[in-house]
Design an enzyme around this catalytic site. Structure first.
Site, mmCIF file in Angstrom:
data_model
loop_
_atom_site.group_PDB
_atom_site.id
_atom_site.type_symbol
_atom_site.label_atom_id
_atom_site.label_comp_id
_atom_site.label_asym_id
_atom_site.label_seq_id
_atom_site.Cartn_x
_atom_site.Cartn_y
_atom_site.Cartn_z
ATOM 1 N N PHE A 32 -42.066 -59.836 -19.593
ATOM 2 C CA PHE A 32 -41.739 -60.723 -20.832
ATOM 3 C C PHE A 32 -40.324 -61.503 -20.686
ATOM 4 C CE2 PHE A 32 -41.389 -59.825 -25.289
ATOM 5 C CZ PHE A 32 -42.110 -61.130 -25.826
ATOM 6 N N SER A 45 -42.063 -55.157 -15.377
ATOM 7 C CA SER A 45 -41.739 -55.116 -16.422
ATOM 8 C C SER A 45 -43.643 -55.716 -17.481
ATOM 9 C CB SER A 45 -41.042 -55.577 -17.493
ATOM 10 O OG SER A 45 -40.818 -55.303 -18.503
ATOM 11 N N MET A 46 -43.728 -56.614 -17.839
ATOM 12 C CA MET A 46 -45.142 -56.738 -18.473
ATOM 13 C C MET A 46 -45.776 -57.311 -17.241
ATOM 14 S SD MET A 46 -45.277 -57.699 -22.616
ATOM 15 C CE MET A 46 -44.398 -57.269 -23.072
ATOM 16 N N TRP A 94 -44.206 -52.029 -18.219
ATOM 17 C CA TRP A 94 -44.707 -51.673 -19.279
ATOM 18 C C TRP A 94 -45.933 -51.751 -19.568
ATOM 19 C CZ3 TRP A 94 -46.547 -54.132 -23.927
ATOM 20 C CH2 TRP A 94 -46.355 -53.972 -25.067
ATOM 21 N N ASP A 129 -33.226 -46.982 -18.536
ATOM 22 C CA ASP A 129 -34.169 -47.409 -19.091
ATOM 23 C C ASP A 129 -34.680 -47.740 -19.979
ATOM 24 O OD1 ASP A 129 -36.388 -49.578 -19.354
ATOM 25 O OD2 ASP A 129 -37.365 -49.677 -17.309
ATOM 26 N N HIS A 151 -33.804 -51.296 -16.928
ATOM 27 C CA HIS A 151 -35.003 -52.035 -16.962
ATOM 28 C C HIS A 151 -34.849 -52.748 -16.193
ATOM 29 C CE1 HIS A 151 -39.258 -53.041 -18.462
ATOM 30 N NE2 HIS A 151 -38.333 -54.595 -19.180
HETATM 31 O O1 9J3 Z 1 -41.532 -57.207 -19.455
HETATM 32 C C1 9J3 Z 1 -40.945 -56.624 -20.150
HETATM 33 O O2 9J3 Z 1 -39.456 -57.265 -19.804
HETATM 34 C C2 9J3 Z 1 -41.795 -55.768 -21.012
HETATM 35 C C3 9J3 Z 1 -40.975 -55.300 -22.791
HETATM 36 C C4 9J3 Z 1 -40.199 -55.520 -23.225
HETATM 37 O O3 9J3 Z 1 -39.699 -56.016 -24.291
HETATM 38 O O4 9J3 Z 1 -42.006 -54.882 -24.326
HETATM 39 C C5 9J3 Z 1 -41.186 -55.183 -25.407
HETATM 40 C C6 9J3 Z 1 -42.663 -55.658 -26.143
#
Ligand code: 9J3
Ligand code: ZN
Length: 264
Positions: free
Chosen positions: A65, A133-134, A158, A179, A211
């Site tokens: 993200f 993450s995402m 995530w 994280d 993270h």
């Molecule tokens: O891709 C990410 O770092 C997901 C973590 C995030 O910011 O989620 C909050 C909606």
């Protein structure tokens, strides 16, 4: 022996060869512009320069993200130099959610195998996905959508969806003990636990990590990712020794879980 496994590439691995900053293959790279891309945001393809060893398995990697391709670009040459074609991508927008990132990983693989300038170097039956993450949540989505994928590696993933009983793709999940954005207790750990118990799966929790640990060169991530990709995309059992028995907790690994021996 290569005669027994047509997908085996490169020399027999050692602990030091999978920890090295570069593997045995020299790497070239080519950019794919956002305008040329269909269904994703462009990116960079890293590939072994020589064609002497035939085709290679391939992976696409998504950032997280708000992040750009640059946040995961260290994995391009690191993995390609071990004998993979690696496509690090940008997403259509930096706020795309995991489901969209999964679709974009698949669009990038389709571009790689069907349209890219290196398509003849790729074995289109041996593909995998990674993401941060995402983007890691997206790699789970991609494997759910396309069970023919041979490997998935979510990095501090995530996702709002915690359950992955649909997956048939061998999956290695990295969590980070520190994280606070995608806490392992509500993301990486339930994702691992809610994969099929019969699946080849593993969970490695990075020690003293955050993270954003997957956004910089990291030997623990590299060595186990290389081993997972070799074992399941190339069917290369020479790498099984690094995966089973599971790595023991150490200065870099807080916890490990997984099924050993592997079943596929
Ligand atoms: O891709 C990410 O770092 C997901 C973590 C995030 O910011 O989620 C909050 C909606
Ligand atoms: Zn689910």
């Amino acid at each position: 022996h290569a005669a027994d496994n047509p997908y085996e590439r490169g020399p027999a691995p050692t602990e030091s060869s999978i920890e090295a900053l570069r593997g045995p293959y020299s790497v070239s790279q080519t950019s794919v512009s956002r305008l040329a891309a269909t269904g994703f945001g462009g990116g960079t393809i890293y590939y072994p320069t020589s064609t002497a060893d035939g085709t290679f398995g391939a992976i696409a990697i998504s950032p997280g993200f708000t992040a750009l391709e640059s946040s995961i670009s260290w994995l391009g040459p690191r993995l390609a130099s071990q004998g993979f074609v690696v496509f690090t991508i940008d997403t259509l927008t930096t706020v795309d959610q995991p489901g969209s990132r999964g679709d974009q990983l698949l669009a990038a693989l389709d571009y790689l195998t069907q349209r890219s300038s290196v398509r003849n170097r790729v074995d289109s039956s041996r593909l995998g996905v990674m993401g941060h993450s995402m983007g890691g949540g997206g790699s789970l989505e991609a494997a759910k959508t396309r069970p023919s994928l041979q490997a998935a590696i979510p990095l501090t993933p995530w996702n709002l969806d915690k359950t992955w009983p649909e997956l048939r793709t061998p999956t290695l999940i990295f969590g980070a003990d520190g994280d606070s954005i995608a806490p392992v207790a509500s993301h990486a750990e339930p994702f691992y636990t809610n994969l099929p118990s019969s699946l080849d799966r593993a969970y490695l929790e990075l020690n003293n990590a955050t993270h954003f640990t997957p956004n910089s060169s990291n030997t623990t991530i590299a060595k186990y990712s290389i081993s997972w990709l070799k074992r399941f995309i190339d069917n290369d059992t020479r790498y099984e020794q690094f995966l089973c028995p599971l790595p023991r907790p150490s200065l870099t690994i807080e916890e490990s879980r997984g099924n050993c021996p592997h079943t596929s």
